[in-house]
Design a protein around this motif. Structure first.
Motif, PDB file in Angstrom:
ATOM      1  N   THR A   1      -5.511   8.192   1.607  1.00  0.00           N
ATOM      2  CA  THR A   1      -4.660   9.428   1.228  1.00  0.00           C
ATOM      3  C   THR A   1      -3.349   8.889   0.748  1.00  0.00           C
ATOM      4  O   THR A   1      -2.942   7.805   0.858  1.00  0.00           O
ATOM      5  CB  THR A   1      -4.632  10.219   2.383  1.00  0.00           C
ATOM      6  N   LYS A   2      -2.477   9.905   0.160  1.00  0.00           N
ATOM      7  CA  LYS A   2      -1.202   9.336  -0.533  1.00  0.00           C
ATOM      8  C   LYS A   2      -0.297   9.197   0.586  1.00  0.00           C
ATOM      9  O   LYS A   2      -0.411  10.407   1.462  1.00  0.00           O
ATOM     10  CB  LYS A   2      -0.919  10.362  -1.649  1.00  0.00           C
TER      11      LYS A   2
ATOM     12  N   GLY B   1      -5.722  -6.216   7.220  1.00  0.00           N
ATOM     13  CA  GLY B   1      -4.370  -5.325   7.406  1.00  0.00           C
ATOM     14  C   GLY B   1      -4.710  -3.819   7.631  1.00  0.00           C
ATOM     15  O   GLY B   1      -5.541  -3.239   7.148  1.00  0.00           O
ATOM     16  N   LEU B   2      -3.729  -3.235   8.229  1.00  0.00           N
ATOM     17  CA  LEU B   2      -3.808  -1.986   8.806  1.00  0.00           C
ATOM     18  C   LEU B   2      -2.244  -1.321   7.797  1.00  0.00           C
ATOM     19  O   LEU B   2      -1.333  -1.732   8.132  1.00  0.00           O
ATOM     20  CB  LEU B   2      -3.589  -2.007  10.246  1.00  0.00           C
ATOM     21  N   ILE B   3      -2.598  -0.170   7.339  1.00  0.00           N
ATOM     22  CA  ILE B   3      -1.514   0.627   6.761  1.00  0.00           C
ATOM     23  C   ILE B   3      -1.687   2.151   7.295  1.00  0.00           C
ATOM     24  O   ILE B   3      -2.805   2.725   7.219  1.00  0.00           O
ATOM     25  CB  ILE B   3      -1.433   0.645   5.285  1.00  0.00           C
TER      26      ILE B   3
ATOM     27  N   ASP C   1       7.027  11.550  -5.102  1.00  0.00           N
ATOM     28  CA  ASP C   1       5.464  11.918  -4.558  1.00  0.00           C
ATOM     29  C   ASP C   1       4.865  10.716  -3.930  1.00  0.00           C
ATOM     30  O   ASP C   1       5.075   9.569  -4.355  1.00  0.00           O
ATOM     31  CB  ASP C   1       4.686  12.403  -5.687  1.00  0.00           C
ATOM     32  N   GLY C   2       4.211  10.751  -2.916  1.00  0.00           N
ATOM     33  CA  GLY C   2       3.451   9.648  -2.456  1.00  0.00           C
ATOM     34  C   GLY C   2       2.092   9.318  -3.308  1.00  0.00           C
ATOM     35  O   GLY C   2       1.664   9.881  -3.969  1.00  0.00           O
ATOM     36  N   ILE C   3       2.047   8.021  -3.263  1.00  0.00           N
ATOM     37  CA  ILE C   3       0.842   7.563  -3.930  1.00  0.00           C
ATOM     38  C   ILE C   3      -0.181   6.753  -2.799  1.00  0.00           C
ATOM     39  O   ILE C   3       0.137   6.575  -2.056  1.00  0.00           O
ATOM     40  CB  ILE C   3       1.274   6.682  -4.926  1.00  0.00           C
ATOM     41  N   ASN C   4      -1.274   6.561  -3.586  1.00  0.00           N
ATOM     42  CA  ASN C   4      -2.295   5.851  -2.630  1.00  0.00           C
ATOM     43  C   ASN C   4      -2.877   4.433  -3.276  1.00  0.00           C
ATOM     44  O   ASN C   4      -3.654   3.992  -2.873  1.00  0.00           O
ATOM     45  CB  ASN C   4      -3.544   6.855  -2.635  1.00  0.00           C
ATOM     46  N   VAL C   5      -1.938   4.037  -4.239  1.00  0.00           N
ATOM     47  CA  VAL C   5      -2.497   2.822  -4.957  1.00  0.00           C
ATOM     48  C   VAL C   5      -2.157   1.529  -3.680  1.00  0.00           C
ATOM     49  O   VAL C   5      -0.877   1.370  -3.086  1.00  0.00           O
ATOM     50  CB  VAL C   5      -1.618   2.459  -5.875  1.00  0.00           C
TER      51      VAL C   5
ATOM     52  N   GLY D   1       0.872  -1.269   0.082  1.00  0.00           N
ATOM     53  CA  GLY D   1      -0.077   0.077  -0.003  1.00  0.00           C
ATOM     54  C   GLY D   1       0.810   1.468   0.066  1.00  0.00           C
ATOM     55  O   GLY D   1       1.891   1.464   0.890  1.00  0.00           O
ATOM     56  N   GLY D   2       0.421   2.365  -0.874  1.00  0.00           N
ATOM     57  CA  GLY D   2       1.219   3.524  -0.754  1.00  0.00           C
ATOM     58  C   GLY D   2       2.699   3.261  -1.400  1.00  0.00           C
ATOM     59  O   GLY D   2       2.843   2.389  -2.208  1.00  0.00           O
TER      60      GLY D   2
END
Length: 198
Positions: A182-183, A196-198, A158-162, A150-151
């Motif tokens: 959020t990204k 799962g927790l991210i 740049d951060g991503i949210n995928v 995740g992310g």
């Protein structure tokens, strides 16, 4: 368990250990303290012991320390477990009931490569497939059948949210799973067999 976050004081580093109840949603709670303030720490845990690996300390040096705390010792301070073979931060960490593994660390470059190893025996990594894009500092978690990423941070910084996943039983490329709220990159993560927790 979550550790090694940056905050507004002490050059942005923390020694706090937090925990979350995976079975229910909700905020984290204070569990205890690591021996030193640090960020970008790796975590490996089991039913009775949590291990916190390396990171960057409040003097901004990359360290090789390993701490541990018993899961029954809420409110306590982590103890010295040993040292890594080399200094590292931001590496991938995972394990089974008997062995914990730390992979590499910050190399300063993103990759699209997914690799695997068999935990029961030592040896080099083997190619598994490719991620959806070149990223680093992504968070990972898994069930017995599926691995989740995740992310992360893309090649532009740049951060991503995928969120993407692979099926552990067979090698192959990652598939889109959904999006984070959020990204973000450099996030901590943990999981049970169902959540799962991210």
């Amino acid at each position: 368990f979550a550790t090694g976050a940056r905050n507004s004081g002490d050059n942005g580093y923390s020694s706090s250990i937090s925990f979350y109840n995976i079975a229910t949603t909700g905020n984290g709670s204070q569990f205890g303290e690591m021996r030193t303030k640090r960020s970008e720490t790796g975590n490996i845990g089991g039913a009775t012991r949590q291990i916190f690996i390396s990171g960057r300390d409040h003097d901004t040096a990359i360290i090789n320390e390993i701490d541990y705390i018993e899961t029954s010792n809420q409110g306590g301070t982590a103890s010295d477990f040993g040292d890594l073979a080399t200094n590292a931060k931001g590496g991938a960490n995972f394990g089974n009931a008997t062995r914990g593994i730390q992979l590499a660390g910050d190399s300063g470059a993103q990759t699209n490569v997914i690799q695997y190893l068999t935990i029961a025996s030592t040896g080099n990594m083997t190619d598994f497939g490719d991620a959806l894009a070149q990223i680093d500092q992504n968070a990972g978690c898994a069930s017995p059948t599926r691995g989740i990423s995740g992310g992360g941070r893309n090649t532009g910084g740049d951060g991503i949210n995928v969120i993407q996943y692979v099926t552990i039983a067979s090698t192959g490329n990652a598939t889109d799973f959904g999006d984070l709220t959020t990204k973000r990159y450099g996030a901590g993560s943990c999981s049970s067999s169902t959540r799962g927790l991210i």
